[in-house]
Scaffold this motif. Sequence first.
Motif, PDB file in Angstrom:
ATOM      1  N   SER A  73       0.805  -1.290  -0.023  1.00 57.02           N
ATOM      2  CA  SER A  73       0.138   0.147  -0.112  1.00 57.02           C
ATOM      3  C   SER A  73       0.704   1.386  -0.039  1.00 57.02           C
ATOM      4  N   LYS A  76       0.744   6.214  -2.490  1.00 58.93           N
ATOM      5  CA  LYS A  76      -0.090   7.150  -2.348  1.00 58.93           C
ATOM      6  C   LYS A  76       0.865   8.676  -2.184  1.00 58.93           C
ATOM      7  N   ARG A 181     -10.416   7.902  -7.409  1.00 61.87           N
ATOM      8  CA  ARG A 181      -9.713   8.018  -6.358  1.00 61.87           C
ATOM      9  C   ARG A 181      -9.301   9.642  -6.181  1.00 61.87           C
ATOM     10  N   TRP A 236     -12.437  -8.474   3.784  1.00 56.53           N
ATOM     11  CA  TRP A 236     -12.044  -7.116   3.250  1.00 56.53           C
ATOM     12  C   TRP A 236     -12.083  -7.233   1.764  1.00 56.53           C
ATOM     13  N   GLY A 284      -7.993  -0.613  -6.848  1.00 57.73           N
ATOM     14  CA  GLY A 284      -7.161  -0.371  -6.024  1.00 57.73           C
ATOM     15  C   GLY A 284      -6.022   0.642  -6.185  1.00 57.73           C
ATOM     16  N   CYS A 285      -5.282   1.333  -5.244  1.00 59.49           N
ATOM     17  CA  CYS A 285      -4.082   2.031  -5.548  1.00 59.49           C
ATOM     18  C   CYS A 285      -3.050   1.186  -6.149  1.00 59.49           C
ATOM     19  N   CYS A 288      -0.963  -2.232  -3.996  1.00 59.08           N
ATOM     20  CA  CYS A 288      -1.661  -2.547  -2.893  1.00 59.08           C
ATOM     21  C   CYS A 288      -2.319  -3.948  -3.090  1.00 59.08           C
ATOM     22  N   MET A 290      -4.726  -5.023  -1.214  1.00 67.03           N
ATOM     23  CA  MET A 290      -5.945  -5.332  -0.526  1.00 67.03           C
ATOM     24  C   MET A 290      -6.844  -4.365  -1.234  1.00 67.03           C
ATOM     25  N   THR A 291      -6.559  -3.892  -2.408  1.00 66.72           N
ATOM     26  CA  THR A 291      -7.731  -3.266  -3.421  1.00 66.72           C
ATOM     27  C   THR A 291      -9.119  -3.102  -2.919  1.00 66.72           C
ATOM     28  N   CYS A 292      -9.484  -2.040  -2.158  1.00 68.33           N
ATOM     29  CA  CYS A 292     -10.621  -1.825  -1.500  1.00 68.33           C
ATOM     30  C   CYS A 292     -11.624  -1.041  -2.246  1.00 68.33           C
ATOM     31  N   CYS A 481      -0.407   3.796   2.840  1.00 74.57           N
ATOM     32  CA  CYS A 481      -1.757   3.825   3.402  1.00 74.57           C
ATOM     33  C   CYS A 481      -1.831   3.028   4.975  1.00 74.57           C
ATOM     34  N   LEU A 483      -4.523   1.550   6.017  1.00 73.80           N
ATOM     35  CA  LEU A 483      -5.378   0.401   6.193  1.00 73.80           C
ATOM     36  C   LEU A 483      -4.934  -0.898   6.472  1.00 73.80           C
TER      37      LEU A 483
END
Length: 610
Positions: A73, A76, A181, A236, A284-285, A288, A290-292, A481, A483
């Motif tokens: 992550s 950013k 985003r 998640w 996602g970003c 990452c 976790m691709t939320c 990030c 998260l």
Amino acid sequence: MYGWNGKFLRVNLTKHKAVVKEYDASMARNFLGGRGFAAKILWDELKPDVDPLSPENRLIFAAGPLTGFTLPSSGKLVVAAKSPLTGGYGDGNIGTYAAVQMRKASYDAIIVEGKAETPTILLVEDSTIEFLDAKELWGLNTFEVEDKLRSVYGPTAGILTIGQGGENLVKFANIVSQKGRGGGRPGMGAVMGSKNLKAVVIVGSGELPAAYPKDLKELGAEAYREVLTKPNYAFWKRQGTMMTIEWSQENSVLPTYNFSEGIFEDAEAIGGFSMEKIKSSQRGCPNCNMTCGNAVKDADRKESELDYENVAMLGSNIGVGNLKKVAALNRMADEFGLDTISLGNVIGFAMEAYEKGLIKEKIPWGDYKAARALIEDIAYKRDIGETLAEGVRFAAEKFGGNANRWAMNVKGLEISAYDCHAAPAMALSYATSPIGAHHKDAWVISWEVRVGRDRYSEEKVDKVIEFQRIRGGFFECATVCRLPWVELGFELEWYPKFLYAATGFEISWDELNIIADRVYTLIRAFWVREYGKKWSREMDFPPARWFEEPLTKGNLKGAKLDRAKYEVMLNMYYRKRGWDERGIPTKTTLEKLGLKDVAKQLNKRVKLWE
Ligand code: SF4
């Protein structure tokens, strides 16, 4: 230097000039990056009282020593400026290829000043800087601009753009990347628009300078594997932050009807499980796993990327209980480049003003068509949209009556999506956040619900400060990030290891906390310098509604905040931060944090001590 590139790119749009500025190691060690760099640059370069929408304001895109490395992550950047919405320090973060590309182009920050004569695209390709004509893009929305520029610069170019909201100087216009985003809630898009800067495109081809590249690569691979092992990972990936709708409803913190209630009759229809049924893709970003970003097909059959904040604010807070319709409002906001949190807050405020007879425009609760029309009016500053485009603090003054008591903001920034009638720690967190009422810095609500809602305790003050240090301090400066840590319990111990392998410096959490305190205190000094004699501790209070109007529904019916007890917590908070009873950093605190010059300037401006 390792980890850091050691260079800022300074761009003057008036003169069409760009110069590279090297910065020294003390800047890196004292302020780390991202928010820390932005706060330091804004303090040093802005004279007090600068009009945020004038060429003198600086628009800063800043990254940190971990940004762009192959670490969880890490894609950013922070965007910051003096805020046109609040008049104080403003920033936000965006997950974007632009973060990675800027670092690969060898810059840790881009500082934009001046104003282009005509609409302009800033193109940064490593050391080649160009100012391109953007006349054909002016008037287009953020998705259209993204498509046009991506077709020229390729799938991984960094693209940051504003929509009509930023062009028309809506005070809560944001900056958008990769179709949805967005970041920079306190009007960073308006600052960009005021400079006639429609888009920034960044393409970098360099290698990031790591002190121990092999170790960093291995550590990164191990860390990505570790993220996958976390028990909450699978759920998640299914729902991301959307699972919070159900949680907020269960715990009476779901903002409903302009934060007058904490539960919503149609919460299930706009919740995480409803989203899963219509989910069309997951985004996602960069960097990452976790691709939320959960995208759904909205009521207009367009893709809209949802998260908790935008669904709560454009759903329950304005009384819209149909997820596809909420998604369509969200997509409109992203296209126009309007911050969804402030937008939902402003629309809820207008609906309440109509209900109370303060305005004649017909905007009833839950009226989807009226909400759509209002969003357009705000983006183009038409009719009542012109007033609402200034944010709820301004609109409350204009509408009169007692509207300021239910204009849900702190320091002019609209509150994000947690009701605090029965959450004093979360209220304190909103009230002392460095950009105005935002959840990013200290999301203590889930902890507070676990430990007990009704207590006003020192433990809660400590938790707010602890979270502000980690979230608003480390993660916003690093700039990665938060998260993985917040949502999956990815351990904080990883980060000093990443920093060591990237920079070669052993930086402990104790040292990171001192950096966080330095940055927080500098930002507080910025606010005080701007507000001068107008600064008061009242600026660290949540809105009157939470003290005066109890919840009327749900398990917590009758709950409201206690002003006297809140005062005690606020005093405790000030003492622990080394700020005086007005919330102003003391000379001793400033000097202890290495901000002696700041102390001098602050005293000159507001005469704090002899
Ligand atoms: S967890 Fe979500 S917000 Fe954070 S970097 Fe990944 S995709 Fe972006």
